[in-house]
Each structure stands twice: as structure tokens, then as C-alpha cells.
Design a protein around this motif. Structure first.
Motif, mmCIF file in Angstrom:
data_model
loop_
_atom_site.group_PDB
_atom_site.id
_atom_site.type_symbol
_atom_site.label_atom_id
_atom_site.label_comp_id
_atom_site.label_asym_id
_atom_site.label_seq_id
_atom_site.Cartn_x
_atom_site.Cartn_y
_atom_site.Cartn_z
ATOM 1 N N TYR A 1 -3.850 24.386 9.522
ATOM 2 C CA TYR A 1 -4.679 23.899 10.623
ATOM 3 C C TYR A 1 -3.798 23.155 11.629
ATOM 4 O O TYR A 1 -3.543 21.972 11.473
ATOM 5 C CB TYR A 1 -5.776 22.964 10.109
ATOM 6 C CG TYR A 1 -6.665 23.570 9.058
ATOM 7 C CD1 TYR A 1 -7.699 24.432 9.416
ATOM 8 C CD2 TYR A 1 -6.480 23.284 7.712
ATOM 9 C CE1 TYR A 1 -8.523 24.998 8.461
ATOM 10 C CE2 TYR A 1 -7.297 23.846 6.746
ATOM 11 C CZ TYR A 1 -8.312 24.700 7.125
ATOM 12 O OH TYR A 1 -9.118 25.263 6.170
ATOM 13 N N PRO A 2 -3.282 23.853 12.650
ATOM 14 C CA PRO A 2 -2.477 23.174 13.668
ATOM 15 C C PRO A 2 -3.322 22.167 14.447
ATOM 16 O O PRO A 2 -4.546 22.318 14.512
ATOM 17 C CB PRO A 2 -2.032 24.332 14.587
ATOM 18 C CG PRO A 2 -2.234 25.570 13.770
ATOM 19 C CD PRO A 2 -3.407 25.296 12.885
ATOM 20 N N PRO A 3 -2.675 21.120 15.016
ATOM 21 C CA PRO A 3 -1.232 20.910 15.125
ATOM 22 C C PRO A 3 -0.672 20.069 13.986
ATOM 23 O O PRO A 3 -1.424 19.533 13.173
ATOM 24 C CB PRO A 3 -1.125 20.146 16.445
ATOM 25 C CG PRO A 3 -2.359 19.283 16.439
ATOM 26 C CD PRO A 3 -3.431 20.140 15.831
ATOM 27 N N ALA A 4 0.657 19.963 13.962
ATOM 28 C CA ALA A 4 1.318 19.072 13.015
ATOM 29 C C ALA A 4 0.972 17.627 13.326
ATOM 30 O O ALA A 4 0.604 17.285 14.450
ATOM 31 C CB ALA A 4 2.832 19.277 13.082
ATOM 32 N N MET A 5 1.067 16.784 12.300
ATOM 33 C CA MET A 5 0.804 15.341 12.416
ATOM 34 C C MET A 5 -0.602 15.068 12.939
ATOM 35 O O MET A 5 -0.846 14.135 13.711
ATOM 36 C CB MET A 5 1.862 14.664 13.296
ATOM 37 C CG MET A 5 3.257 14.789 12.730
ATOM 38 S SD MET A 5 4.549 14.127 13.798
ATOM 39 C CE MET A 5 4.644 15.405 15.056
ATOM 40 N N MET A 6 -1.546 15.885 12.482
ATOM 41 C CA MET A 6 -2.914 15.803 12.987
ATOM 42 C C MET A 6 -3.566 14.446 12.713
ATOM 43 O O MET A 6 -4.098 13.798 13.612
ATOM 44 C CB MET A 6 -3.784 16.904 12.380
ATOM 45 C CG MET A 6 -5.229 16.867 12.841
ATOM 46 S SD MET A 6 -6.316 17.959 11.911
ATOM 47 C CE MET A 6 -5.876 19.549 12.598
ATOM 48 N N THR B 1 0.822 -1.203 0.000
ATOM 49 C CA THR B 1 0.000 0.000 0.000
ATOM 50 C C THR B 1 0.858 1.257 0.000
ATOM 51 O O THR B 1 1.794 1.376 0.805
ATOM 52 C CB THR B 1 -0.928 0.031 1.235
ATOM 53 O OG1 THR B 1 -1.781 -1.114 1.203
ATOM 54 C CG2 THR B 1 -1.778 1.288 1.259
ATOM 55 N N ALA B 2 0.537 2.176 -0.911
ATOM 56 C CA ALA B 2 1.121 3.519 -0.906
ATOM 57 C C ALA B 2 0.105 4.453 -0.257
ATOM 58 O O ALA B 2 -1.089 4.378 -0.555
ATOM 59 C CB ALA B 2 1.441 3.977 -2.326
ATOM 60 N N MET B 3 0.581 5.343 0.618
ATOM 61 C CA MET B 3 -0.336 6.120 1.445
ATOM 62 C C MET B 3 -0.012 7.607 1.432
ATOM 63 O O MET B 3 1.154 7.999 1.335
ATOM 64 C CB MET B 3 -0.281 5.595 2.887
ATOM 65 C CG MET B 3 -1.231 6.299 3.833
ATOM 66 S SD MET B 3 -1.131 5.635 5.511
ATOM 67 C CE MET B 3 -2.314 6.699 6.316
ATOM 68 N N ILE B 4 -1.061 8.432 1.553
ATOM 69 C CA ILE B 4 -0.924 9.870 1.805
ATOM 70 C C ILE B 4 -1.584 10.192 3.143
ATOM 71 O O ILE B 4 -2.764 9.908 3.343
ATOM 72 C CB ILE B 4 -1.593 10.718 0.710
ATOM 73 C CG1 ILE B 4 -0.895 10.507 -0.637
ATOM 74 C CG2 ILE B 4 -1.566 12.200 1.086
ATOM 75 C CD1 ILE B 4 -1.564 11.268 -1.789
ATOM 76 N N TRP B 5 -0.812 10.781 4.057
ATOM 77 C CA TRP B 5 -1.356 11.277 5.313
ATOM 78 C C TRP B 5 -1.865 12.711 5.127
ATOM 79 O O TRP B 5 -1.222 13.513 4.452
ATOM 80 C CB TRP B 5 -0.291 11.300 6.408
ATOM 81 C CG TRP B 5 0.059 9.965 6.983
ATOM 82 C CD1 TRP B 5 1.172 9.223 6.704
ATOM 83 C CD2 TRP B 5 -0.681 9.225 7.954
ATOM 84 N NE1 TRP B 5 1.166 8.064 7.434
ATOM 85 C CE2 TRP B 5 0.035 8.037 8.213
ATOM 86 C CE3 TRP B 5 -1.888 9.456 8.622
ATOM 87 C CZ2 TRP B 5 -0.408 7.081 9.124
ATOM 88 C CZ3 TRP B 5 -2.332 8.511 9.524
ATOM 89 C CH2 TRP B 5 -1.602 7.335 9.770
ATOM 90 N N THR B 6 -2.977 13.040 5.735
ATOM 91 C CA THR B 6 -3.551 14.385 5.674
ATOM 92 C C THR B 6 -2.971 15.272 6.779
ATOM 93 O O THR B 6 -2.874 14.848 7.930
ATOM 94 C CB THR B 6 -5.078 14.315 5.835
ATOM 95 O OG1 THR B 6 -5.627 13.511 4.791
ATOM 96 C CG2 THR B 6 -5.705 15.702 5.779
ATOM 97 N N ASN B 7 -2.609 16.496 6.394
ATOM 98 C CA ASN B 7 -2.262 17.559 7.349
ATOM 99 C C ASN B 7 -1.133 17.184 8.298
ATOM 100 O O ASN B 7 -1.246 17.343 9.512
ATOM 101 C CB ASN B 7 -3.501 17.979 8.146
ATOM 102 C CG ASN B 7 -3.340 19.352 8.789
ATOM 103 O OD1 ASN B 7 -2.660 20.218 8.248
ATOM 104 N ND2 ASN B 7 -3.962 19.551 9.930
ATOM 105 N N GLU B 8 -0.020 16.733 7.733
ATOM 106 C CA GLU B 8 1.146 16.446 8.566
ATOM 107 C C GLU B 8 1.794 17.736 9.054
ATOM 108 O O GLU B 8 2.203 17.846 10.209
ATOM 109 C CB GLU B 8 2.161 15.607 7.787
ATOM 110 C CG GLU B 8 3.287 15.037 8.644
ATOM 111 C CD GLU B 8 4.474 15.965 8.833
ATOM 112 O OE1 GLU B 8 5.334 15.658 9.669
ATOM 113 O OE2 GLU B 8 4.552 17.012 8.149
ATOM 114 N N GLU B 9 1.891 18.721 8.171
ATOM 115 C CA GLU B 9 2.579 19.956 8.542
ATOM 116 C C GLU B 9 1.782 20.787 9.542
ATOM 117 O O GLU B 9 2.363 21.494 10.370
ATOM 118 C CB GLU B 9 2.876 20.807 7.296
ATOM 119 C CG GLU B 9 3.859 20.179 6.321
ATOM 120 C CD GLU B 9 5.281 20.134 6.853
ATOM 121 O OE1 GLU B 9 5.525 20.590 7.994
ATOM 122 O OE2 GLU B 9 6.159 19.623 6.147
ATOM 123 N N GLY B 10 0.460 20.763 9.432
ATOM 124 C CA GLY B 10 -0.347 21.618 10.303
ATOM 125 C C GLY B 10 -0.182 23.091 9.991
ATOM 126 O O GLY B 10 -0.451 23.945 10.841
#
Length: 421
Positions: free
Chosen positions: A131-136, A119-128
Motif C-alpha cells: 500500500y504506497p506510499p512509504a512511511m505512510m 517505549t518500544a514502538m512498531i510503525w505501520t506500513n513503512e515500506e509501502g
């Protein structure tokens, strides 16, 4: 040993760099933005072209899966994020997505046999960034297994109400509700369906380049703490108040900051890093003596005992007088060092050795989604060298060959993991 395609990797780098092109060689691609949607559409197009099945979860995390020979085997997941900081580079986060795509493309085109679904994956809103925080998203997905002091920062309802730093009326939840790739909660990364995770990423520092190595075998994410240090003085007129009568909060803060540098440096540890990156001054008027100043201090190291010593130095500020001003220290954030799965780390190391790709063990001073996933399932990371150590800026760069080398190590480490039950 199998190798990924430098030509395909270069094509992906050029293509994804168009989505949020800031006009100066880098990108601004906030999470859930039109630019992020373009990147995700490209991900879907390329993954569906090789026969991968696309799924999305309720946080709009995306999963593209190639089936394996064992329909009952758990998936091996690879991925990172496609959002960026403002005026960021073309490699932070997205390299892990492109690397995962390249692994799947290589497996499909070379018809490489594998037991586990990949599986190849995209995580949403890592940087924050917006919309803080990072790694949401990884914080929410892994919430129930995170240590209490971290989990409290990732309550689902609170994250949905996280407001944009640019538009205080827009929340993450409202944007997510209408986002094309919002899916079902049952599609989240979980231990019932997934075996382990690998995250490819640029180093974001100068260590690999200084050592003439292309790949970093990441052993851990450093422990850290962040404090807010506040000083309370008295505002008065800048032209009429004698110097000996002043309670200047900015002067007090500057004394304390110099004290911190002197005392922390006495510990003599060259791998210890600490940063003051934010300062607030009130009323911030050139004719008024500041009555309130707050600054941050971010401290990182692998050794928890050393971090505890630094924390005591920081806490000691409260017991001293600083230019007639009161000092208050508030702990804002803390995490212990996160050590990655030893077996997966060994798979990465062996793969780099067998491929004759210059490499070394390295730790990560920056936070990544993988550190949260590591609490959920076996996880590790692979670093690719960053030119001049630049990151979170438009000068961020790794050559196509270096990126392809990182993907190649990822591919072969995944295939080693695939041989395990």
C-alpha cells in the motif's frame, strides 16, 4: 555502562525471521498481513512478559512502555517497522524493533533505574510495498508539522483509500479496519506525551564495513528529488518505416539518459548519487516503434545548492530536441535534508566512545520514519553495519554481535537522554 545481550538478540533475530519466511533466507512480510500479525503477536508476548504496557493507535502503530520513576515525565520512544519489501531481509526495519525490545528487556532484567517511561514502538506500513506510499503512518501522525510539499502526500483520507498493488479492490483502510491491533487516535505519538525518539536501523550500504566500523552515528537524512521524464514520439511499423523518418521515443529517452549522466558527472561530486530505476515503454511491442517512454530519476545529496544544480540539468531536457521527440519533465517528489537533533546525536556518539565500539558519523541516503518524527520532536538514528552493503534483498545480514552492539549504544544513549528534563 550497560550492555545488551547478544544471546537474546540472536534469539529474536531467529524468531522474527520465521514470520514471512520466503524460503531463501529472507522474508516477505507486507504490512497488515498475517505474517505481520505474527510478528506483532510476538512483540506483545515478549513485552508483556517484562511488564510493559501495550497501546495501539488508529494506524495500528504499537507502543510497549515500561514506567519510570517520575509518573509525570514524558516517554522516550525507540522503534522502527516490522513490514518488509518482497523477498527482503531479516534486518531492515525489524532490527529497530528488536533493538528497542532488547533495551526494555535489559532495563527490566538488570533493574536499571530510569526517570522517564521507556517505549518500544512498531510503525505501520513503512515500506509501502503493498500500500504506497512509504512511511505512510509516520507521514499521517506527523502530518501537521511536515513541510507543505511533503504533507500533501499524506492526507489521512487519501491514505485510507490507497489500493493494494497486488489486489486493486483491496484498500489500506479496509484492511486496517479489521486489523487486530487498530486502536485509538489519542494513543498516537505526540509531543504532549513523548520527549524524543531514537531509531536503530541497519545501514543498508557499504560505508561502515569499508571503514571497519560497527556503528554509524547518523547526522541527517539526505535531501532528494525524483522526476518523471517523458518522451512523446510516433508509433509506426518496425519493418517499413525508414530510419530517418522515425520519431522513436525510446531512442530519444536513451540519448537523454546518457546526456544526464555526462552532465551530472561533470559536477564532480563523488557523494552525489542518482538512479534511474523505473522505465515505461509504450506500446512495448517488438514490431512497433515506441511512441511514448517515461523514466524516473532519483537524485540525493546533503547540499541543497548542489541538488538545485542537478535539477536545472534535468529541467534543461525540455528545451532540447531528442530524436524528433518532445520531452516533458515532471517533479514527482522532493525533500530537503533532514538534520537530526544535535544533543541526541551527541548522546549516541558519546555512548559508542565510552563502550569502545568502532563508529563514525554517517548520513542516511534512505528514507526512514525518523525523518518525519524529527519535525515533531527531537529525533536521531543509529546504524548497524550491513555485510557487503546489501539490503532490500535476502542477502541482508548483520551478525548478532553487531546487532547487540547497536542495541547497546541505543540503550546507553537513551539513558543519557533520560537524565535530561
Amino acid at each position: 555502562m550497560f550492555r545488551c545481550s547478544t544471546e537474546r538478540m540472536e534469539d529474536k533475530i531467529k524468531t522474527f525471521s520465521k514470520f514471512g519466511d520466503a524460503g531463501h533466507g529472507g522474508i516477505t512480510r507486507y504490512s497488515l498481513s498475517p505474517e505481520a500479525l505474527q510478528a506483532r503477536n510476538e512483540f506483545v508476548k515478549r513485552m508483556e512478559a517484562i511488564g510493559a504496557v501495550i497501546e495501539t493507535d488508529d494506524m495500528a502503530n504499537m507502543y510497549a512502555t515500561l514506567p519510570g520513576t517520575d509518573p509525570n515525565a514524558k516517554r522516550i520512544v525507540m522503534g522502527s517497522h516490522c513490514d518488509s519489501v518482497k523477498n527482503g531481509g531479516n534486518y531492515d526495519g525489524i532490527l529497530g524493533v528488536m533493538g528497542a525490545m532488547e533495551v526494555l528487556e535489559t532495563v527490566a532484567t538488570e533493574k536499571i533505574s530510569h526517570k522517564h517511561p521507556l517505549t518500544a514502538m512498531i510503525w505501520t506500513n513503512e515500506e509501502g510495498s503493498l500500500y504506497p506510499p512509504a512511511m505512510m503512518s509516520s507521514g499521517i501522525v506527523c502530518h501537521d508539522v511536515l513541510p507543505d510539499e511533503i504533507a500533501k502526500n499524506f492526507e489521512y483520507d487519501n491514505m485510507m483509500s490507497s489500493k493494494s498493488v497486488l489486489d486493486k479492490t483491496t484498500t489500506f483502510g479496509s484492511q486496517l479496519a479489521n486489523f487486530k491491533y487498530k486502536g485509538k487516535k489519542e494513543n498516537r505519538l505526540n509531543v504532549d506525551k513523548y520527549k524524543c525518539m531514537f531509531e536503530l536501523h541497519i545501514e543498508q550500504g557499504p560505508i561502515l564495513e569499508d571503514a571497519n566500523n560497527d556503528v554509524g552515528v547518523v547526522t541527517c537524512v539526505l535531501g532528494m528529488f525524483n522526476c518523471r521524464i517523458k518522451f512523446y514520439g510516433q508509433s509506426d511499423h518496425a519493418g517499413t518505416t525508414p530510419m530517418h523518418k522515425r520519431q522513436d521515443a525510446l531512442y530519444a529517452a536513451s540519448q537523454a539518459l546518457c546526456y544526464l549522466h555526462n552532465e551530472i558527472d561533470k559536477l564532480g561530486n563523488k557523494e552525489l548519487v542518482y538512479t534511474t530505476g523505473e522505465i515505461v515503454c509504450h506500446p512495448c511491442v517488438h514490431t512497433v516503434i515506441p511512441d511514448f517512454v517515461e523514466f524516473s530519476i532519483d537524485v540525493r545529496h546533503e547540499d541543497q545548492e548542489l541538488l538545485a544544480k542537478v535539477y536545472e540539468i534535468v529541467r534543461s531536457l525540455e528545451s532540447k530536441e531528442w530524436a524528433k521527440c518532445k520531452c516533458e519533465v515532471q517533479l514527482a517528489w522532493k525533500r530537503d535534508t533532514v538534520y537530526f537533533d544535535k544533543e541526541l546525536v551527541n548522546f549516541v556518539k558519546k555512548s559508542a566512545e565510552e563502550l569502545n565500539i568502532p563508529h563514525q558519523y554517517i548520513n542516511s541516503g534512505a528514507g526512514h520514519d525518523a525523518q518525519f518524527v524529527n519535525y515533531l520532536m527531537p529525533t536521531t538514528m543509529i546504524f548497524v553495519v550491513s555485510k557487503d552493503g546489501h539490503s532490500h534483498c535476502e542477502q541482508e545480514y548483520s551478525t548478532p554481535e553487531q546487532c547487540a552492539n547497536g542495541a547497546t549504544v541505543l540503550l546507553n544513549a537513551v539513558l543519557k537522554a533520560d537524565l535530561e528534563d
